[in-house]
Design a protein around this motif. Sequence first.
Motif, mmCIF file in Angstrom:
data_model
loop_
_atom_site.group_PDB
_atom_site.id
_atom_site.type_symbol
_atom_site.label_atom_id
_atom_site.label_comp_id
_atom_site.label_asym_id
_atom_site.label_seq_id
_atom_site.Cartn_x
_atom_site.Cartn_y
_atom_site.Cartn_z
ATOM 1 N N ALA A 69 -5.312 4.268 -16.807
ATOM 2 C CA ALA A 69 -5.890 3.165 -16.041
ATOM 3 C C ALA A 69 -5.854 1.872 -16.861
ATOM 4 O O ALA A 69 -5.512 0.807 -16.343
ATOM 5 C CB ALA A 69 -7.325 3.507 -15.645
ATOM 6 N N VAL A 70 -6.167 2.014 -18.146
ATOM 7 C CA VAL A 70 -6.160 0.835 -19.011
ATOM 8 C C VAL A 70 -4.731 0.343 -19.233
ATOM 9 O O VAL A 70 -4.419 -0.837 -19.136
ATOM 10 C CB VAL A 70 -6.858 1.167 -20.354
ATOM 11 N N SER A 130 -3.060 -1.540 -16.364
ATOM 12 C CA SER A 130 -3.798 -2.677 -15.791
ATOM 13 C C SER A 130 -3.544 -3.906 -16.676
ATOM 14 O O SER A 130 -3.359 -3.760 -17.889
ATOM 15 C CB SER A 130 -5.305 -2.388 -15.774
ATOM 16 N N VAL A 188 -11.848 -1.412 -15.190
ATOM 17 C CA VAL A 188 -11.586 -0.021 -14.776
ATOM 18 C C VAL A 188 -12.942 0.600 -14.504
ATOM 19 O O VAL A 188 -13.837 0.541 -15.333
ATOM 20 C CB VAL A 188 -10.856 0.759 -15.882
ATOM 21 N N ASP A 239 -8.627 1.652 -10.915
ATOM 22 C CA ASP A 239 -8.127 0.493 -11.654
ATOM 23 C C ASP A 239 -7.564 -0.523 -10.676
ATOM 24 O O ASP A 239 -7.393 -0.239 -9.484
ATOM 25 C CB ASP A 239 -7.073 0.912 -12.680
ATOM 26 N N GLY A 260 -4.556 -2.099 -11.363
ATOM 27 C CA GLY A 260 -3.324 -2.320 -12.108
ATOM 28 C C GLY A 260 -2.091 -2.408 -11.229
ATOM 29 O O GLY A 260 -2.156 -2.845 -10.075
ATOM 30 N N GLY A 267 -3.505 -1.527 -7.369
ATOM 31 C CA GLY A 267 -4.256 -0.608 -8.201
ATOM 32 C C GLY A 267 -4.245 0.817 -7.659
ATOM 33 O O GLY A 267 -3.740 1.072 -6.559
#
Lengths: 173, 466
Positions: B355-356, B359, B365, B383, B385, B439
């Motif tokens: 997720a990090v 993004s 998140v 997220d 992203g 996302g």
Amino acid sequence: MRDLLRPPSFPRRAALSLLLAAPAHAQSRPAAPTGPVLLSVTGRITRPNRGAQADFDRAMLEALPRHRLQTGTNWTSGIRSFEGPLARDVLAAAGAEGERVRAVALNDYTIEIPMRDFTEYDVILAMRMDGQVLTVRNKGPVWVVYPRDHHSELRVSLYDSRWIWQLRTMQVL
Amino acid sequence: MAVAAADLPRKRRLLATLGAGAVIAAFFVSLVLTCIHLLRLERQLTPHPGESVVWLASQAQYEAMRTLDMVVRRVAGDPEADEAAVQLRYDVLLSRMAVLREGRPLLRVQQTGLEETMEQQLAAVAGLEPAMLSLQPEERAAEAMIRAALHAAAGFLRELANRVLLEDQQNANTLRQARGQAVAEILFYVVGVLASGMLLMLVLVRQRKAQIRAEASLEREREVSRLHRAFVSMVSHQFRTPLAIIDSSAQRMIRRGTAMPPEEVFSRAGKIREATRRLTRLMESTLNAARLEAGEINMAPRETDLAALVREVCGHQQEIAPAALLEQRLDGLPARLRCDPTLVEQAVANLVSNAVKYSPPGSPVVLRGLTGPGGSAVLEVVDQGVGIPADELPRIFDRFFRARTAEGVTGTGIGLAFVRHVARLHGGEVTVTSEEGKGSTFVLRLPPAPPPAGGAQAGAKEAALA
């Protein structure tokens, strides 16, 4: 061979039988036999020549249109050539009007034959076989012969029983 | 090896097929032959000639008696019995006897072996002709002579009819037996054809099944080899970047040597360490993949505080990427859950780091914990992203599969496959909803307790095969 002795075509035959059956002619009695009688047609007939029956001697039968038929039989070997008038011509000459014919032989053998057999098939009353006159000693003088070699449906025992020989009387029913 | 081993049964199966086919053909030919035989028998059963001989003989016998009757009447002086009458009866008798000497009746008489006797009797009757024709009343001697000859003839005719009838009965019996046998044979062959047909069908069905199995295993092999190629290309590609960073930093440090200011040494060393961390993660992930492949991941479930576990994961993540905005709403999670904390921790870590990773910096998140039906744990990782293209969603949990939107970001394509494997080992599932550019939301569901070992094992195997 057969073609040479072809019987009258159907329309002519129909006209002939109509003429024969016509009342004007019925009144004029047909000629009576002069020789020994070989065949008598009795029962429902319109042209009797002796009492109520029509008698035929050899000359009368031979005067009718002669038909030749080559066929094998159950009682002879090989193909034989039969000659004689068509059964329907003989019956027409006697003015027969019926559904069936009860045929009786010299030895009193009796069999009923539907009239249809004679109209549908060229059944002949054979008087000669291979040119020889049929005698009593040889199934003569008159033998009912079906054209069995020309119609497969005739090659069954039902029809075999109608090949009456030494035919003496045909009673129209 | 496998092909050579499969060759033998294939040969055997081919032989079985050919054998069954040959048996069917043989049965069929026999069936046709027996039917022909039966038809021939049926034709023989039509007893025409024999019957007619019996009839003809009886007729001739009757005529013999009638002739004799006429002769007796002639000698007795009956006026009706004239010369012509005698001649007619005699002629009819001769004709009736002559019929037996010709055509099919003759053939039948020859079969009885009475032909010679018949000729003698016929000659005897024919020899009566002069006596018959000249027969006058009161000729007792002639009458006696004729009577003797006609009685003998009648006796012979009776004998002939008798013999033919008996023979016909015997023939009919034999024919009936032969017919019964033929019918039994036909039944046997029909059953044979049916049985061998069924056998052939069985062989064919089994062949087809084996073929399907072979095709499936071939497909699996292809898939494995495809995975292998993907893995190798992924590893070489993903390992190159950190290795290049390490190499270039080391080169700079060597070139500049002591001339390098301490700050730069510090920053270079930091870059090297960062690259090494990435390599380590890649290696761990790769190792996971290998273990996944071998089905070697074993579960050691115990009571776990899932919320604490997730918090710890987030802490680690924060250490690695201090800029990440992790929002934790974990109060909804069940207090206790029976699971393998090591595996679940790795799975959650994969979800969070994904997720990090995918993004933009500074985008939040969200980790939301819920309690599902029956006390199951539901962890959502949301997220904002790059998202996953819709057409690639079904494959996102496949090993080594990476979405188009993941290009340019380090990754092995193993993380999500591992998450799914862990979820399934626990009897749970992981699902995803995503919109490209907006996302993704991953949802991990774990039941309150993992299924018994057997089910877990089966699940593991299935996951390993997937």
